[in-house]
Design an enzyme around this catalytic site. Structure first.
Site, PDB file in Angstrom:
ATOM      1  N   LYS A  41       0.843  -1.206   0.000  1.00 50.14           N
ATOM      2  CA  LYS A  41       0.000   0.000   0.000  1.00 50.14           C
ATOM      3  C   LYS A  41       0.877   1.255   0.000  1.00 50.14           C
ATOM      4  O   LYS A  41       0.634   2.203  -0.752  1.00 50.14           O
ATOM      5  CB  LYS A  41      -0.895  -0.032   1.243  1.00 50.14           C
ATOM      6  CG  LYS A  41      -2.097   0.856   1.173  1.00 50.14           C
ATOM      7  CD  LYS A  41      -2.952   0.708   2.419  1.00 50.14           C
ATOM      8  CE  LYS A  41      -4.140  -0.193   2.215  1.00 50.14           C
ATOM      9  NZ  LYS A  41      -5.118  -0.163   3.303  1.00 50.14           N
ATOM     10  N   THR A 123     -12.692   3.606  15.642  1.00 43.91           N
ATOM     11  CA  THR A 123     -13.859   3.471  16.510  1.00 43.91           C
ATOM     12  C   THR A 123     -13.566   2.400  17.555  1.00 43.91           C
ATOM     13  O   THR A 123     -13.297   1.249  17.201  1.00 43.91           O
ATOM     14  CB  THR A 123     -15.087   3.084  15.674  1.00 43.91           C
ATOM     15  OG1 THR A 123     -15.258   4.072  14.653  1.00 43.91           O
ATOM     16  CG2 THR A 123     -16.346   3.015  16.532  1.00 43.91           C
ATOM     17  N   PHE A 152     -16.526  10.565  11.658  1.00 45.44           N
ATOM     18  CA  PHE A 152     -17.916  10.353  11.236  1.00 45.44           C
ATOM     19  C   PHE A 152     -18.067  10.321   9.719  1.00 45.44           C
ATOM     20  O   PHE A 152     -19.189  10.332   9.216  1.00 45.44           O
ATOM     21  CB  PHE A 152     -18.814  11.455  11.820  1.00 45.44           C
ATOM     22  CG  PHE A 152     -18.786  11.497  13.320  1.00 45.44           C
ATOM     23  CD1 PHE A 152     -19.593  10.636  14.054  1.00 45.44           C
ATOM     24  CD2 PHE A 152     -17.938  12.351  13.996  1.00 45.44           C
ATOM     25  CE1 PHE A 152     -19.560  10.646  15.443  1.00 45.44           C
ATOM     26  CE2 PHE A 152     -17.894  12.370  15.386  1.00 45.44           C
ATOM     27  CZ  PHE A 152     -18.706  11.520  16.116  1.00 45.44           C
ATOM     28  N   CYS A 260     -18.825  -0.334   9.024  1.00 46.18           N
ATOM     29  CA  CYS A 260     -19.054   0.354  10.302  1.00 46.18           C
ATOM     30  C   CYS A 260     -20.329  -0.061  11.028  1.00 46.18           C
ATOM     31  O   CYS A 260     -20.266  -0.529  12.160  1.00 46.18           O
ATOM     32  CB  CYS A 260     -19.071   1.860  10.080  1.00 46.18           C
ATOM     33  SG  CYS A 260     -17.430   2.495   9.709  1.00 46.18           S
ATOM     34  N   LYS A 263     -20.610  -3.678  12.591  1.00 47.65           N
ATOM     35  CA  LYS A 263     -19.656  -3.953  13.676  1.00 47.65           C
ATOM     36  C   LYS A 263     -19.843  -2.994  14.852  1.00 47.65           C
ATOM     37  O   LYS A 263     -19.713  -3.391  15.998  1.00 47.65           O
ATOM     38  CB  LYS A 263     -18.220  -3.913  13.138  1.00 47.65           C
ATOM     39  CG  LYS A 263     -17.525  -2.587  13.209  1.00 47.65           C
ATOM     40  CD  LYS A 263     -16.053  -2.721  12.893  1.00 47.65           C
ATOM     41  CE  LYS A 263     -15.431  -1.374  12.585  1.00 47.65           C
ATOM     42  NZ  LYS A 263     -15.415  -0.435  13.680  1.00 47.65           N
TER      43      LYS A 263
HETATM   44  N1  LIG Z   1     -14.566   3.247   6.820  1.00 48.60           N
HETATM   45  C1  LIG Z   1     -15.395   4.131   7.365  1.00 48.60           C
HETATM   46  O1  LIG Z   1     -16.344   4.621   6.727  1.00 48.60           O
HETATM   47  C2  LIG Z   1     -15.187   4.600   8.781  1.00 48.60           C
HETATM   48  C3  LIG Z   1     -15.875   5.744   9.231  1.00 48.60           C
HETATM   49  C4  LIG Z   1     -15.674   6.163  10.556  1.00 48.60           C
HETATM   50  C5  LIG Z   1     -14.830   5.437  11.391  1.00 48.60           C
HETATM   51  N2  LIG Z   1     -14.204   4.326  10.931  1.00 48.60           N
HETATM   52  C6  LIG Z   1     -13.299   3.607  11.846  1.00 48.60           C
HETATM   53  O2  LIG Z   1     -11.960   3.962  11.502  1.00 48.60           O
HETATM   54  C7  LIG Z   1     -11.100   2.832  11.691  1.00 48.60           C
HETATM   55  C8  LIG Z   1     -10.366   2.527  10.388  1.00 48.60           C
HETATM   56  O3  LIG Z   1     -11.328   2.117   9.434  1.00 48.60           O
HETATM   57  P1  LIG Z   1     -10.960   1.981   7.885  1.00 48.60           P
HETATM   58  O4  LIG Z   1     -12.213   1.637   7.180  1.00 48.60           O
HETATM   59  O5  LIG Z   1     -10.174   3.169   7.467  1.00 48.60           O
HETATM   60  O6  LIG Z   1      -9.983   0.695   7.946  1.00 48.60           O
HETATM   61  P2  LIG Z   1      -9.086   0.107   6.768  1.00 48.60           P
HETATM   62  O7  LIG Z   1      -9.080  -1.358   6.994  1.00 48.60           O
HETATM   63  O8  LIG Z   1      -9.501   0.667   5.455  1.00 48.60           O
HETATM   64  O9  LIG Z   1      -7.627   0.691   7.091  1.00 48.60           O
HETATM   65  C9  LIG Z   1      -6.867   0.342   8.202  1.00 48.60           C
HETATM   66  C10 LIG Z   1      -5.398   0.494   7.823  1.00 48.60           C
HETATM   67  O10 LIG Z   1      -4.590   0.342   8.999  1.00 48.60           O
HETATM   68  C11 LIG Z   1      -3.425  -0.373   8.643  1.00 48.60           C
HETATM   69  N3  LIG Z   1      -2.809  -0.915   9.859  1.00 48.60           N
HETATM   70  C12 LIG Z   1      -3.218  -1.973  10.600  1.00 48.60           C
HETATM   71  N4  LIG Z   1      -2.399  -2.134  11.661  1.00 48.60           N
HETATM   72  C13 LIG Z   1      -1.469  -1.144  11.586  1.00 48.60           C
HETATM   73  C14 LIG Z   1      -0.371  -0.763  12.404  1.00 48.60           C
HETATM   74  N5  LIG Z   1      -0.056  -1.446  13.503  1.00 48.60           N
HETATM   75  N6  LIG Z   1       0.373   0.292  12.024  1.00 48.60           N
HETATM   76  C15 LIG Z   1       0.079   0.981  10.905  1.00 48.60           C
HETATM   77  N7  LIG Z   1      -0.978   0.677  10.107  1.00 48.60           N
HETATM   78  C16 LIG Z   1      -1.729  -0.374  10.434  1.00 48.60           C
HETATM   79  C17 LIG Z   1      -3.914  -1.392   7.647  1.00 48.60           C
HETATM   80  O11 LIG Z   1      -2.862  -1.913   6.873  1.00 48.60           O
HETATM   81  C18 LIG Z   1      -4.899  -0.564   6.826  1.00 48.60           C
HETATM   82  O12 LIG Z   1      -4.267   0.070   5.740  1.00 48.60           O
HETATM   83  C19 LIG Z   1     -11.992   1.703  12.202  1.00 48.60           C
HETATM   84  O13 LIG Z   1     -11.962   1.702  13.593  1.00 48.60           O
HETATM   85  C20 LIG Z   1     -13.362   2.104  11.716  1.00 48.60           C
HETATM   86  O14 LIG Z   1     -14.390   1.583  12.520  1.00 48.60           O
HETATM   87  C21 LIG Z   1     -14.346   3.896   9.648  1.00 48.60           C
END
Ligand SMILES: NC(=O)c1ccc[n+]([C@@H]2O[C@H](COP(=O)([O-])OP(=O)(O)OC[C@H]3O[C@@H](n4cnc5c(N)ncnc54)[C@H](O)[C@@H]3O)[C@@H](O)[C@H]2O)c1
Length: 445
Positions: A41, A123, A152, A260, A263
Site C-alpha cells: 500500500k 472506533t 464520522f 461500520c 460492527k
Molecule cells: N470506513 C469508514 O467509513 C469509517 C468511518 C468512521 C470510522 N471508521 C473507523 O476507523 C477505523 C479505520 O477504518 P478503515 O475503514 O479506514 O480501515 P481500513 O481497513 O480501510 O484501514 C486500516 C489500515 O490500517 C493499517 N494498519 C493496521 N495495523 C497497523 C499498524 N499497527 N500500524 C500501521 N498501520 C496499520 C492497515 O494496513 C490498513 O491500511 C476503524 O476503527 C473504523 O471503525 C471507519
C-alpha cells in the site's frame, strides 16, 4: 491560521479513514506523515496509486503530494509530528467485541515521550482511552497524551465529509494535545463538542447505533406496508418532513452493511452486555437487518417458484454506491443464499468487482449491466449506483429470459420498469405485474 502555526501530524493506518484524514489535513496546509504496515500500500501511495475508490480522493492526494509523506516506519512520524492520529481497523471478533489488536500494536510501539499524543480516530469501545492511558503508565510512558477524536465520515462522500463535518468531537484531559487537535480542526469552522474521553467514545457508537436503528425501523415499516398495501416511499416522505424525524436514513431496502454499522452496533451491544446491561433495542435492530437481507429470496420464490437452476442477475455488489467497499455488503448474504437455493448468480458492479472477487464465491462477474441481465430469469438491484437509473428497460426486458426485476433499494421508477413489460417488486411498496396489475401481497386482508 498562518502557515507557521500549521502542524506536522502523523496518521497511522492509511485505509479509508486514514488516507482521507491525511489528505484532508494536507488540504488545510499541514505536513502529514502517513504510516502503514502494509508495504504494498505504501509503495503504491508513493507512486501515486490510491488503494481505494473514493470520489475526489485521488485528486486531493495528487494536489498535496508535496505535503504527504508515506512510510512504513513509525519513527518518521514520531520525528516530525507530535500528534499521531490512529486510524487502524477495529473489526469485530466472534464475540461481537471490537478487535483492538491493531490499536494495541500501535500503543505498544510508542516510545516514552512528553511531546507526543495519540489521537484516536479508530472506533473503539468506551473505556479504551482510559485503558490505553493505564498501559502508557505501566510501560513508563506516562507523559504520552491521549485524545479521542472519533471519525464520522461516510464512504462515498468521505472527502466532503472531512472538509465539511457536521461536528468535530474531541475528548481529552484538557491538556495541550486536546487544544492542538481543536486548533487543527478550527479552519473547518464546524461545531465543536469538547468533552471527556469516555463521552467522546460513546458519541461515535451511539450515533452509528441510532442511524442503524432508523434503517431497521423503516425496514420494519416497509414490511408492514407490504402486508397492508401502503407504499413505504410515500410513508417515509410523509414522516421525513417532520423535522423531529428528518428524511435521512429513512430509505427502506435490503438492509445495512459496510465496515461500520454492523460492527459498531454489535460492539455497542456487546459493550453494554459486558457491563451487565441487556441492550434490547439493538438486538432487534441487528435481527431485523439480518432478516431484511433474506426477504429478497422470498420475493424471487414467489414469482419463480424453485430457484434451482434459475439465472439471477445482481446489479451492484458494493455495500452502497460510490465505494468499492464490500465489507458486510448485503450482496454477500444474498449471493450465498441464492447459491444455497441452487440458483446461478451473475453480477455486475461498476467499481467493486475486484474487492468482491476476494469475498464472493459462485458468482459469474459480468462487465456490464446489459451482460448481467442477458438470459436472466430475474434481476435484483442490490446497490443504487446512479447508472442503474439510466438503464434502458426495454433493452433489459428483451435481453432477459424472465420478467422479474426486484428493486432492493426502491431506486428505480416503477412506471418505467413496468412500461417495458417487466414485473416490478420493490421493498415495502405495491408490486406491479408486467401488465400493470398488482402483485399479490404476502398476507393480511
Ligand atoms: N470506513 C469508514 O467509513 C469509517 C468511518 C468512521 C470510522 N471508521 C473507523 O476507523 C477505523 C479505520 O477504518 P478503515 O475503514 O479506514 O480501515 P481500513 O481497513 O480501510 O484501514 C486500516 C489500515 O490500517 C493499517 N494498519 C493496521 N495495523 C497497523 C499498524 N499497527 N500500524 C500501521 N498501520 C496499520 C492497515 O494496513 C490498513 O491500511 C476503524 O476503527 C473504523 O471503525 C471507519
Amino acid at each position: 491560521m498562518s502557515s507557521s502555526e500549521r502542524e506536522a501530524i502523523g496518521v497511522i493506518g492509511t485505509g479509508y479513514v486514514g488516507l482521507v484524514t491525511a489528505a484532508g489535513f494536507a488540504d488545510l496546509g499541514n505536513e502529514v506523515w502517513c504510516i502503514d504496515i502494509d508495504e504494498a500500500k505504501i509503495t503504491g501511495l508513493k507512486e501515486g496509486r490510491i488503494p481505494i475508490w473514493e470520489p475526489g480522493l485521488e485528486q486531493l492526494v495528487e494536489r498535496h503530494r508535496e505535503r504527504l509523506h508515506f512510510s512504513t516506519d513509525l519513527a518518521d512520524a514520531l520525528e516530525h509530528a507530535r500528534l499521531l492520529f490512529v486510524a487502524v481497523g477495529t473489526p469485530p471478533t466472534y464475540s461481537g467485541d471490537a478487535d483492538l489488536s491493531a490499536v494495541r500494536a500501535v500503543v505498544d510501539a510508542m516510545p516514552a515521550s512528553d511531546r507526543h499524543a495519540l489521537v484516536m480516530k479508530s472506533t473503539v469501545p468506551v473505556g479504551t482511552g482510559d485503558s490505553i492511558k493505564r498501559t502508557f503508565a505501566e510501560q513508563a510512558k506516562g507523559g504520552f497524551r491521549y485524545v479521542s477524536c472519533p471519525e464520522f465520515l461516510k464512504e462515498g462522500s468521505a472527502v466532503k465529509d472531512f472538509l465539511e463535518p457536521d461536528r468535530v468531537v474531541v475528548g481529552d484531559d484538557r491538556d495541550w494535545a486536546g487544544d492542538a487537535v481543536v486548533q487543527l480542526y478550527a479552519p473547518l469552522g464546524a461545531p465543536l463538542v469538547r468533552t471527556d474521553i469516555r463521552s467522546a467514545e460513546m458519541v461515535k457508537l451511539a450515533s452509528n447505533a441510532f442511524l442503524a436503528t432508523k434503517i431497521s425501523f423503516i425496514n420494519e415499516i416497509a414490511n408492514v406496508c407490504e402486508e397492508t398495501g401502503a407504499d413505504v416511499v410515500e410513508v417515509a416522505r410523509g414522516m421525513g418532513l417532520d423535522d423531529r424525524i428528518g428524511p435521512k436514513f429513512l430509505q427502506a431496502g435490503i438492509g445495512f452493511g459496510g465496515s461500520c454499522f454492523p460492527k459498531d452496533v454489535a460492539a455497542l451491544k456487546q459493550l453494554a452486555g459486558n457491563s451487565g446491561y441487556h441492550f434490547q433495542l439493538l438486538n432487534s435492530v441487528i435481527e431485523v437487518n439480518e432478516l431484511q437481507k433474506r426477504r429478497v429470496i422470498a420475493k424471487l420464490h414467489k414469482h419463480l417458484g424453485s430457484l434451482v437452476g434459475k439465472e439471477i442477475a445482481l446489479l451492484g455488489l458494493a455495500f452502497k454506491p460510490n465505494t468499492d467497499d464490500m465489507r458486510e455488503a448485503s450482496s454477500l448474504v444474498l449471493s450465498a443464499r441464492l447459491n444455497a437455493a441452487g440458483a446461478r448468480v451473475r453480477a455486475y458492479d461498476p467499481v467493486a468487482e475486484t474487492e468482491a472477487r476476494k469475498l464472493i464465491q459462485g458468482v459469474d462477474f459480468k462487465p456490464s449491466a446489459a451482460e448481467a441481465v442477458q438470459g436472466a430469469d430475474a434481476a435484483v438491484l442490490v446497490t443504487e449506483w446512479p447508472e442503474f437509473a439510466e438503464l434502458d428497460f426495454d433493452a433489459v426486458a428483451s435481453a432477459m429470459r424472465g420478467k422479474l426485476l426486484v428493486d432492493g433499494r426502491n431506486f428505480l421508477d416503477p412506471d418505467a420498469v413496468n412500461a417495458a413489460g417487466l414485473i416490478y417488486e420493490g421493498v415495502g411498496r405495491p408490486g406491479r405485474l408486467a401488465d400493470g396489475g398488482a402483485v399479490a401481497r404476502y398476507g393480511g386482508a
